[in-house]
Every structure is written in C-alpha cells, then in structure tokens.
Design a protein around this motif. Structure first.
Motif, short mmCIF file in Angstrom:
data_model
loop_
_atom_site.label_atom_id
_atom_site.label_comp_id
_atom_site.label_asym_id
_atom_site.label_seq_id
_atom_site.Cartn_x
_atom_site.Cartn_y
_atom_site.Cartn_z
N HIS A 91 0.85 -1.20 0.00
CA HIS A 91 0.00 0.00 0.00
C HIS A 91 0.88 1.25 0.00
O HIS A 91 1.53 1.57 0.99
CB HIS A 91 -0.92 0.00 1.22
N THR A 92 0.89 1.95 -1.14
CA THR A 92 1.77 3.11 -1.29
C THR A 92 1.51 4.17 -0.22
O THR A 92 2.45 4.78 0.31
CB THR A 92 1.58 3.73 -2.69
N ASN A 93 0.25 4.41 0.12
CA ASN A 93 -0.08 5.46 1.08
C ASN A 93 0.18 5.04 2.53
O ASN A 93 0.09 5.86 3.44
CB ASN A 93 -1.54 5.88 0.94
N MET A 94 0.46 3.77 2.75
CA MET A 94 0.70 3.28 4.10
C MET A 94 2.12 2.78 4.29
O MET A 94 2.40 2.00 5.20
CB MET A 94 -0.29 2.16 4.44
N GLY A 95 3.03 3.23 3.43
CA GLY A 95 4.43 2.88 3.64
C GLY A 95 4.92 1.69 2.85
O GLY A 95 6.05 1.22 3.06
N ARG A 96 4.08 1.18 1.95
CA ARG A 96 4.45 0.03 1.11
C ARG A 96 4.86 -1.19 1.95
O ARG A 96 4.16 -1.56 2.86
CB ARG A 96 5.53 0.43 0.10
N SER A 97 6.00 -1.79 1.67
CA SER A 97 6.32 -3.09 2.27
C SER A 97 6.69 -2.98 3.75
O SER A 97 7.39 -2.05 4.16
CB SER A 97 7.48 -3.74 1.51
N LEU A 98 6.21 -3.96 4.52
CA LEU A 98 6.61 -4.09 5.92
C LEU A 98 7.96 -4.79 5.99
O LEU A 98 8.30 -5.60 5.13
CB LEU A 98 5.58 -4.89 6.70
N LEU A 99 8.72 -4.50 7.03
CA LEU A 99 10.02 -5.12 7.22
C LEU A 99 9.93 -6.23 8.26
O LEU A 99 9.17 -6.12 9.23
CB LEU A 99 11.05 -4.09 7.67
N PRO A 100 10.71 -7.29 8.09
CA PRO A 100 10.72 -8.36 9.10
C PRO A 100 11.41 -7.89 10.37
O PRO A 100 12.12 -6.88 10.40
CB PRO A 100 11.51 -9.48 8.42
N GLN A 101 11.21 -8.63 11.45
CA GLN A 101 11.77 -8.25 12.75
C GLN A 101 13.29 -8.12 12.71
O GLN A 101 13.86 -7.22 13.32
CB GLN A 101 11.37 -9.27 13.81
N LYS A 102 13.95 -9.00 11.97
CA LYS A 102 15.41 -8.95 11.90
C LYS A 102 15.86 -7.61 11.33
O LYS A 102 16.86 -7.03 11.79
CB LYS A 102 15.93 -10.10 11.03
N ALA A 103 15.14 -7.10 10.35
CA ALA A 103 15.50 -5.82 9.75
C ALA A 103 15.30 -4.68 10.73
O ALA A 103 16.13 -3.76 10.80
CB ALA A 103 14.67 -5.58 8.48
N THR A 104 14.22 -4.71 11.51
CA THR A 104 13.99 -3.64 12.48
C THR A 104 15.03 -3.67 13.59
O THR A 104 15.41 -2.64 14.13
CB THR A 104 12.57 -3.73 13.08
N GLU A 105 15.53 -4.88 13.92
CA GLU A 105 16.60 -4.99 14.91
C GLU A 105 17.88 -4.33 14.40
O GLU A 105 18.57 -3.62 15.13
CB GLU A 105 16.86 -6.46 15.23
N LEU A 106 18.19 -4.54 13.13
CA LEU A 106 19.39 -3.95 12.55
C LEU A 106 19.23 -2.44 12.36
O LEU A 106 20.22 -1.70 12.40
CB LEU A 106 19.72 -4.62 11.22
N LEU A 107 17.99 -1.97 12.17
CA LEU A 107 17.75 -0.53 12.11
C LEU A 107 18.09 0.12 13.46
O LEU A 107 18.71 1.19 13.51
CB LEU A 107 16.29 -0.26 11.76
N THR A 108 17.69 -0.54 14.52
CA THR A 108 18.01 -0.03 15.87
C THR A 108 19.51 -0.02 16.09
O THR A 108 20.06 0.93 16.64
CB THR A 108 17.32 -0.91 16.93
N GLN A 109 20.17 -1.06 15.65
CA GLN A 109 21.62 -1.15 15.80
C GLN A 109 22.32 -0.06 14.99
O GLN A 109 23.25 0.60 15.47
CB GLN A 109 22.11 -2.53 15.33
N ALA A 110 21.84 0.16 13.76
CA ALA A 110 22.44 1.18 12.90
C ALA A 110 22.25 2.58 13.47
O ALA A 110 23.12 3.45 13.32
CB ALA A 110 21.84 1.10 11.49
N GLY A 111 21.12 2.81 14.13
CA GLY A 111 20.84 4.12 14.68
C GLY A 111 21.48 4.36 16.03
O GLY A 111 21.83 5.50 16.36
#
Length: 469
Positions: A91-111
């Motif tokens: 859904h383009t208006n809702m952020g398109r693709s959801l990310l898996p939990q592993k990706a969100t964990e690495l986002l936290t690590q990167a930030g």
C-alpha cells in the motif's frame, strides 16, 4: 450583537487557564506548548463566536478538557502506526512493504551505534557504502555490478543522466508509463537531458521500429516494464534478447526499468507472471533498475544492476551523492536481500511475500478468530460475519491480479458506514478498511497475527461506548 459581545467577554484569559492546568501535565510537556495550545483553543472559540455561533458560554470543565486534548494532539507524533485492513499488500499510502523483525533490529543497531557505513575494516581506510550490499545483489541477480539509490525514479534519472544526456533514447510508445504521483517516464527523461524518441504504436512495436529510428544521435534503447497497467488483445513487443542484439549491432546501450522488480517467479504461487530481475539480466540488457519496497519487500530504494563498465560510469556521476541511501536503508535492505539466498526463507520471513503467497485457509481461520473475539461483545449494535473478498498486490504491481481472500464484515445497526469509517480512522491506532456492498470490511490478508488482539479491543471499545464521531 450584544449576545456576541457577552460571549466574547466570557472567554477565559490565558494566564488564568494556565493556572487551572498546573496539575494537568508533568514536566515533560514544555510550558510554551501548553500556552500555545491554550491560545489556539481560545482563538478558535473566538472565531466561532464572531462567525455567528450563539453557543452558550463553555464551562470550566469543558475548557480544561479542550486544552488537555489540544496538548495531547500537539505532542503526538505525526507518523503513526496503523492497522491495514484494506487488503492492499504493497500500500503506497501506508508505507508500502513491511520489514521483518530482523530488519527492524538492525535498524536499531544502525541508529544506536557507530557502524562501518563507509569504513573499510580490512584496510582501515575509507570505504564505499555500496560495497555493503553490492556483492549480495550481484550473487542474487547474476549482474556484474550493482549500486543503490534512494528510489527507482532516482535510479532511472541517474542512469539516463549518466549514459544518455544530450542524446536520443528510443522507447516503445506503449511503454511511456505514468507512475504514482503523476511522475511520467517522458518527464524523467526530459529532466535527465535525454531526448525521447517514440517508436511503434500503443499496442504493437516491432524490431524494425527500433532499427529505423536509430540515428547518429542515438545512445540508448530503453524498455519500461508496464507493471501498473496492461495492454491486451492485438499486441506485440520485442524481447530483451532482440533489443540487446539490435543495440550491439549499432554500438548502443540497453536499459530496462522493471519498476517493482522481483527476484522470485511469483506465478509459481498463483500470482501473475512478472519478469524477474535475473531473467532480464540474463537477456543481455546492459543496465536494469527496480524498486526495493515493492515486490522485493524491502525499504524504499532504487536498485541498479548491470554490466560493470556501465555501473562504474553511473557511480562516478556527481548526482550519485545527492541520491545516495543512508545507513538505515542499507541495514534493512541487506537483511531482506540475504533472505533471498533461500527462497523458502524469503517467502516465510519477508512480510510482503508472506502476505502475497499465504494460503486461503490460513486467512479464513484468521478472520474466524477475529469474529469469535468480537461477535458476542458487539452483537447488540453490529452484525459480524466472515465473507469472501479479493485482495490486491498494490504498489502499481499486477493490476489485474485478484488475490482471493477473506474479510471480517461489520454491519452496524444504528451507525452510518461513513461515520464508522471516520471513527476507525481516528482511533489511537487507526484502523483502515473499506466499504464494499454497503458493508464495512476488514480484509485479513494485510492484518498481522500480532495485531489481532489490539484490533479486537479497539472495535469492542468503540461499540461499547456507542461512539458516533
């Protein structure tokens, strides 16, 4: 007029209101925010009075509630979580693709920590951010080289600006697509400095159309995959192999914009056949661009793959720095790409692929689970049922592909559907569904299992309170 003056005089003073609110907020709320909200509330009431509103003067309790609501809204984040019950997966208006939990964990690590974004751990010197994902992309696609920018429109612009600026680019007339937000291929091409040369008819383009259009000013033959629409009936187009053959004979470069490129042949799982990135690379096309947040199932990104000499030129373009991706995109994109080393792992762990390929019996059980949770609790005000429906891929991909699904149907007795839809949008966690056949439905394909309890509680609370906002 006298009544109006009386109401205006009755408006509270800002300082008095601030005293009333001393116990309403803790120290985490900046005083200037509280004062600003008080001023805005009083001003809104003043404008109502001046416009002719003859409402009686408001009570102290009413003012305090208004101030508190205004402050709460002011302090709330604009970007918020929602529950997607539309059935549109990407859904383009809702952020398109959801990310898996592993990706969100690495986002936290990167930030939260320093990283080797542009630091080569082998040499101890500056490195390239593209190297973090280039090898993986090449292994998965069969391309010689790769790079990533911030979205696919940027990828197309960058490649055209690098390889075709000041020259002619030949495109089939039937491929001059318009993507979301009114961005059109001819406009992107014009911005790059390339000159568009249309060939063929809307529905049929042949080899000789390209060959006859080649001049001394031609630098590129471009194909654009029409992922967001279909031309059917009396149609004809040439293959990537044929396009590459023509280009080689005339010393030209070939490019294909795949749009929502996929690394998996999803037709094996009941969806429409879409060309995979690997297939296009194998056909001999020199440079291929596609999105990261559509059928790939990752973050917003524009991925460029192709021949090494071509990609090296693109990397050296000064625009590359303006269009480069950040550490968060790299962290999540690498996670997504690595799942593709094993197709079953990708289908299981990448939410977009899981939602697109989920079995119907799983969806039916999910819908039944929701209905069991809410039916008895809201039966007095709303009829609830499990119904069949069709989901959509979304993101401009596979526009003709209906995905058989199940939905929870809500048929409120004394509440208009437009009122229900608006109320659901205003919930603490907004619920977005759709109205179909004069019923409000929530397609469970795009409702995550971990969201079910929250969803049910929100629905029950709304009907328990009899809210009709």
């Amino acid at each position: 007029m006298e009544k109006q003056k009386e109401l205006l005089r009755a408006l509270p003073k800002v300082d008095e209101c601030l005293v009333l609110l001393e116990s309403s907020f803790d120290e985490s709320i900046p005083p200037r925010i509280i004062k600003q909200c008080v001023q805005q509330c009083i001003e809104q009431e003043r404008k109502k009075i001046l416009s002719g509103d003859r409402t009686t003067r408001q009570s102290e309790k009413w003012w305090i509630a208004s101030f508190e609501a205004a402050v709460e809204k002011k302090m709330s984040y604009n970007l918020c979580r929602m529950i997607n019950g539309t059935g549109v997966v990407i859904h383009t208006n809702m952020g398109r693709s959801l990310l898996p939990q592993k990706a969100t964990e690495l986002l936290t690590q990167a930030g939260g920590y320093y990283s080797n974004l542009e630091f080569n751990l082998q040499t101890g010197k500056r490195g390239s951010r593209y190297s973090l994902v280039e090898e993986v992309i090449c292994e998965l696609t069969g391309a010689e080289a790769a790079m990533v920018v911030n979205n696919n429109a940027a990828a197309v612009l960058l490649v055209l600006d690098t390889l075709a600026k000041g020259t002619e680019v030949i495109v089939s007339r039937g491929q001059l697509v318009e993507i979301g937000g009114s961005f059109r291929i001819p406009d992107v091409m014009a911005k790059s400095g390339a000159t568009l040369v249309e060939v063929g008819a809307t529905n049929r383009t042949h080899k000789w159309d390209y060959e006859n259009a080649i001049t001394d000013h031609t630098s590129m033959l471009l194909r654009v995959h029409t992922s967001n629409f279909r031309v059917i009936g009396f149609t004809s187009d040439i293959s990537g192999e044929d396009l590459s053959s023509i280009a080689r004979d005339h010393g030209l470069v070939t490019m294909e914009d795949l749009g929502s490129g996929s690394l998996i042949d999803l037709s094996k799982y009941g969806l429409m056949k879409e060309p995979t990135v690997q297939e296009v690379v194998k056909s001999g096309i020199d440079v291929v661009t596609f999105s990261g947040d559509k059928l790939l199932g990752g973050p917003q990104a524009g991925i460029i793959v192709g021949a090494r000499d071509v990609i090296d030129k693109v990397k050296k373009n000064p625009l590359t720095r303006a269009l480069r991706i950040d550490k968060f995109t790299l962290a999540s994109l690498e996670t997504i790409l690595r799942y593709y080393y094993d197709i079953n792992s990708a289908l299981e762990n990448i939410p977009t692929l899981s939602m697109l390929t989920v079995q119907r019996d799983v969806l039916k059980k999910r819908a039944q689970r929701i209905v069991r949770r809410i039916r008895k609790k809201i039966s007095g005000t709303c009829q609830v049922a499990v119904v069949k429906t069709n989901s959509r891929v979304g993101g401009g991909a596979m526009p003709e592909c209906d995905l058989p699904s199940y939905a929870v149907q809500l048929d409120p007795r004394d509440i208009r559907l437009s009122v229900l839809e608006k109320a659901f949008r205003k919930m603490p966690i907004p619920i977005i569904g759709r109205i179909e056949d004069e019923k409000y439905i929530l397609d469970v394909r795009t409702i995550q299992d971990e969201e079910i309890n929250v969803l049910c509680d929100l629905i029950v609370d709304y009907f328990d309170q009899g809210t009709q906002q």
